[in-house]
Design an enzyme around this catalytic site. Sequence first.
Site, PDB file in Angstrom:
ATOM      1  CE1 TYR A 140      30.503  17.969  69.043  1.00 24.20           C
ATOM      2  CE2 TYR A 140      30.082  15.722  69.286  1.00 24.20           C
ATOM      3  CZ  TYR A 140      29.679  16.725  69.204  1.00 24.20           C
ATOM      4  OH  TYR A 140      28.533  17.147  69.349  1.00 24.20           O
ATOM      5  CG  PHE A 160      27.030  17.918  80.560  1.00 19.55           C
ATOM      6  CD1 PHE A 160      27.643  18.533  79.434  1.00 19.55           C
ATOM      7  CD2 PHE A 160      28.008  16.992  80.922  1.00 19.55           C
ATOM      8  CE1 PHE A 160      28.969  18.698  79.117  1.00 19.55           C
ATOM      9  CE2 PHE A 160      29.219  17.061  80.966  1.00 19.55           C
ATOM     10  CZ  PHE A 160      29.747  17.991  79.865  1.00 19.55           C
TER      11      PHE A 160
END
Length: 419
Positions: free
Chosen positions: A129, A419
Amino acid sequence: MTPRTDAIDVRPVTEPEFADWTRALNTGFLREPTVPDDVLDARRSQFVPGRLLGAFDGGRCVATFRSFEQELTAVGGAPVPADAVSNVTVSPTHRRRGLLTRMMTRDLAAAKDRGDVVATLIAAEYPIYGRYGFGPATWAAEWTIDVPRTGLDPRWAGPEDGGRVDLVDGEDIRKLGPELHERLRRVQPGAVSRDELWWKLATGAVRFWASWNEPFYAVYRSAAGEVEGMVVYQADDNWGDGKQPLNTASVKWLTAVTPAAERALWRYLCSIDWITRVKTGWRAPDDLLPFFLPDPRAAAITTQADWLWVRILDVVRALEARTYEAPGSLVVEVSDRGGLTGGRYLLEASEDGTGSCTPTTRSADLALEVGELATLWLGDESAVRLAALGRIREERAGAARKADALLRTSRRPWCPDVF
């Protein structure tokens, strides 16, 4: 021969395509591809039009991406609107075709247009990322407690401060948990919001998996009767050759808003009959836990890794949302290959800890990528360290040390959630 990508359609998922999207999601995470209808129906509660993206090749979903509304706590306690990224997969047949880049680019642009200040994610793999402007902003650690070595009094029967620990059920957690988490979130940089669905999933009221094992729930109440902490844990069934119990309690999550509550809950876990090990689950890297024990060496770090990654979408609002440890000013030159928020900015921190940020033409003190700014933003990392690693550049001698005086925090940020 390079695979063709022009025939692969990246777009929002429609509700009739949700089952196919879920199959691709499970395939990417190496789970059983097809889920029962009742589980699929439960998962539909996460379907928000426009926030689920998929890549479709010949009518089949081959990559998945989901984002949802979230708030992230900045240094000082201010909630910041965030674009939470999750459920990112690319099927093994379609790797290295730019599908993640297409989905990420689309989602971040939409988040910027909505007015989100940052994007967030929990990275399954470290190298992915950074190229999208994310930087690791919090870290987490897991301890394993060797209970017999702690030096704790085995005769302990409850907190000595007048408080008490009570076993409760999932319904109680759904009633008491949200307010307790909000109290934690208001003071914990790096913490994120939890919606009603989160609490239902955490207590089995809604189930995303075919099987679900009910955990134990316990709460700590102060002498005044106020709930100040809770813990959710499970235990295995392991007996040694000499008919001695060797069971492990595995903490799913533990929330405490006072040191007394935190101490009492760890003490409770170490006092349960038959439990000889406690696995703490993911905790802050500077957690108080080891020093609650007479022998801190009984709690050994078994895992430590990056946790919450942040992508800044609006430098001005991000820097103005947080507070600062000392007064001062700093000019930062921010490079953003994604084209969302690059530029040169003047940060000015006041005596009261508030800050203002404005675009400027002044000469830069520090030059850095937007991902490195995210790494510094929550106060965990040192600009001096990043400069030594060649990840940021001092344009003015001593600028990194000056940045640390402004940005670093006395306690490390922590995100309790995945999450």
